[in-house]
Design a protein around this motif. Structure first.
Motif, PDB file in Angstrom:
ATOM      1  N   MET A   1       0.849  -1.188   0.000  1.00 47.86           N
ATOM      2  CA  MET A   1       0.000   0.000   0.000  1.00 47.86           C
ATOM      3  C   MET A   1       0.889   1.243   0.000  1.00 47.86           C
ATOM      4  O   MET A   1       1.895   1.298   0.695  1.00 47.86           O
ATOM      5  N   SER A   2       0.507   2.260  -0.766  1.00 47.78           N
ATOM      6  CA  SER A   2       1.304   3.482  -0.848  1.00 47.78           C
ATOM      7  C   SER A   2       1.078   4.379   0.368  1.00 47.78           C
ATOM      8  O   SER A   2       0.131   4.213   1.131  1.00 47.78           O
ATOM      9  N   LYS A   3       1.960   5.335   0.512  1.00 45.01           N
ATOM     10  CA  LYS A   3       1.950   6.231   1.665  1.00 45.01           C
ATOM     11  C   LYS A   3       0.729   7.158   1.655  1.00 45.01           C
ATOM     12  O   LYS A   3       0.402   7.766   0.641  1.00 45.01           O
ATOM     13  N   GLU A   4       0.070   7.273   2.807  1.00 42.16           N
ATOM     14  CA  GLU A   4      -1.057   8.193   2.968  1.00 42.16           C
ATOM     15  C   GLU A   4      -0.515   9.618   3.041  1.00 42.16           C
ATOM     16  O   GLU A   4       0.409   9.903   3.805  1.00 42.16           O
ATOM     17  N   ILE A   5      -1.090  10.510   2.226  1.00 38.32           N
ATOM     18  CA  ILE A   5      -0.605  11.893   2.226  1.00 38.32           C
ATOM     19  C   ILE A   5      -1.656  12.905   2.679  1.00 38.32           C
ATOM     20  O   ILE A   5      -1.320  14.046   2.976  1.00 38.32           O
ATOM     21  N   PHE A   6      -2.911  12.483   2.754  1.00 35.25           N
ATOM     22  CA  PHE A   6      -3.973  13.427   3.125  1.00 35.25           C
ATOM     23  C   PHE A   6      -5.158  12.654   3.664  1.00 35.25           C
ATOM     24  O   PHE A   6      -5.522  11.613   3.116  1.00 35.25           O
ATOM     25  N   ARG A   7      -5.783  13.190   4.742  1.00 38.40           N
ATOM     26  CA  ARG A   7      -6.959  12.519   5.292  1.00 38.40           C
ATOM     27  C   ARG A   7      -7.949  13.546   5.849  1.00 38.40           C
ATOM     28  O   ARG A   7      -7.572  14.473   6.548  1.00 38.40           O
ATOM     29  N   LEU A   8      -9.212  13.342   5.532  1.00 38.51           N
ATOM     30  CA  LEU A   8     -10.316  14.079   6.137  1.00 38.51           C
ATOM     31  C   LEU A   8     -11.083  13.094   7.009  1.00 38.51           C
ATOM     32  O   LEU A   8     -11.426  12.008   6.552  1.00 38.51           O
ATOM     33  N   GLU A   9     -11.350  13.479   8.256  1.00 37.00           N
ATOM     34  CA  GLU A   9     -12.064  12.600   9.174  1.00 37.00           C
ATOM     35  C   GLU A   9     -13.342  13.284   9.659  1.00 37.00           C
ATOM     36  O   GLU A   9     -13.283  14.262  10.405  1.00 37.00           O
ATOM     37  N   PHE A  13     -19.093  21.225   7.518  1.00 36.81           N
ATOM     38  CA  PHE A  13     -18.984  22.668   7.353  1.00 36.81           C
ATOM     39  C   PHE A  13     -20.386  23.252   7.353  1.00 36.81           C
ATOM     40  O   PHE A  13     -21.256  22.817   6.592  1.00 36.81           O
ATOM     41  N   LYS A  14     -20.593  24.214   8.234  1.00 40.79           N
ATOM     42  CA  LYS A  14     -21.911  24.816   8.417  1.00 40.79           C
ATOM     43  C   LYS A  14     -21.762  26.333   8.393  1.00 40.79           C
ATOM     44  O   LYS A  14     -20.840  26.880   8.988  1.00 40.79           O
ATOM     45  N   VAL A  15     -22.670  27.006   7.696  1.00 38.18           N
ATOM     46  CA  VAL A  15     -22.715  28.466   7.667  1.00 38.18           C
ATOM     47  C   VAL A  15     -24.082  28.873   8.187  1.00 38.18           C
ATOM     48  O   VAL A  15     -25.104  28.459   7.634  1.00 38.18           O
ATOM     49  N   ASP A  16     -24.074  29.683   9.248  1.00 37.93           N
ATOM     50  CA  ASP A  16     -25.309  30.041   9.941  1.00 37.93           C
ATOM     51  C   ASP A  16     -26.042  28.750  10.307  1.00 37.93           C
ATOM     52  O   ASP A  16     -25.506  27.947  11.027  1.00 37.93           O
ATOM     53  N   LEU A  48     -13.010  21.648  -1.605  1.00 34.31           N
ATOM     54  CA  LEU A  48     -11.661  21.983  -2.073  1.00 34.31           C
ATOM     55  C   LEU A  48     -11.045  23.106  -1.252  1.00 34.31           C
ATOM     56  O   LEU A  48      -9.839  23.094  -0.980  1.00 34.31           O
ATOM     57  N   LYS A  49     -11.844  24.073  -0.823  1.00 40.38           N
ATOM     58  CA  LYS A  49     -11.335  25.140   0.050  1.00 40.38           C
ATOM     59  C   LYS A  49     -10.900  24.570   1.394  1.00 40.38           C
ATOM     60  O   LYS A  49      -9.886  24.981   1.957  1.00 40.38           O
ATOM     61  N   LEU A  50     -11.654  23.620   1.921  1.00 41.74           N
ATOM     62  CA  LEU A  50     -11.268  22.953   3.161  1.00 41.74           C
ATOM     63  C   LEU A  50      -9.963  22.181   2.970  1.00 41.74           C
ATOM     64  O   LEU A  50      -9.055  22.255   3.805  1.00 41.74           O
ATOM     65  N   MET A  51      -9.854  21.456   1.876  1.00 38.86           N
ATOM     66  CA  MET A  51      -8.652  20.679   1.611  1.00 38.86           C
ATOM     67  C   MET A  51      -7.433  21.581   1.430  1.00 38.86           C
ATOM     68  O   MET A  51      -6.320  21.203   1.801  1.00 38.86           O
ATOM     69  N   GLY A  52      -7.631  22.761   0.874  1.00 40.09           N
ATOM     70  CA  GLY A  52      -6.553  23.716   0.678  1.00 40.09           C
ATOM     71  C   GLY A  52      -6.286  24.579   1.896  1.00 40.09           C
ATOM     72  O   GLY A  52      -5.448  25.475   1.857  1.00 40.09           O
ATOM     73  N   LEU A  53      -7.007  24.309   2.990  1.00 41.69           N
ATOM     74  CA  LEU A  53      -6.874  25.047   4.249  1.00 41.69           C
ATOM     75  C   LEU A  53      -7.183  26.532   4.097  1.00 41.69           C
ATOM     76  O   LEU A  53      -6.691  27.369   4.845  1.00 41.69           O
ATOM     77  N   LEU A  54      -8.037  26.863   3.118  1.00 40.94           N
ATOM     78  CA  LEU A  54      -8.473  28.247   2.941  1.00 40.94           C
ATOM     79  C   LEU A  54      -9.591  28.606   3.907  1.00 40.94           C
ATOM     80  O   LEU A  54      -9.785  29.774   4.237  1.00 40.94           O
ATOM     81  N   LYS A  61     -11.756  16.645  11.421  1.00 42.06           N
ATOM     82  CA  LYS A  61     -10.319  16.870  11.480  1.00 42.06           C
ATOM     83  C   LYS A  61      -9.682  16.644  10.113  1.00 42.06           C
ATOM     84  O   LYS A  61      -9.994  15.672   9.430  1.00 42.06           O
ATOM     85  N   ILE A  62      -8.773  17.559   9.750  1.00 44.68           N
ATOM     86  CA  ILE A  62      -7.998  17.423   8.509  1.00 44.68           C
ATOM     87  C   ILE A  62      -6.620  16.908   8.886  1.00 44.68           C
ATOM     88  O   ILE A  62      -5.973  17.448   9.753  1.00 44.68           O
TER      89      ILE A  62
END
Length: 62
Positions: A1-9, A13-16, A48-54, A61-62
């Motif tokens: 198995m290849s190396k894990e480089i990114f994970r969302l757990e 995301f909620k607005v109002d 994508l904004k969450l993944m880019g930490l924007l 948890k990212i």
């Protein structure tokens, strides 16, 4: 198995009072190719904004 480089757990995301994303789980390994598709307003840009930490998730948890 290849190396894990990114994970969302259990990302949320909620607005109002509007839940945009809920319980998103994603693991990306080195060499993976990922495509994000879905309908207009489905949360693709938000994800994508969450993944880019924007922006920060309101849960999970990212």
């Amino acid at each position: 198995m290849s190396k894990e480089i990114f994970r969302l757990e259990d990302i949320g995301f909620k607005v109002d009072n509007q839940q945009i994303l809920e319980n998103i789980r994603l693991t990306i390994h080195k060499g993976d190719i990922v495509t994000v598709t879905g309908p207009s307003g489905g949360g693709k840009s938000t994800l994508l904004k969450l993944m880019g930490l924007l922006i920060s998730p309101t849960s999970g948890k990212i």
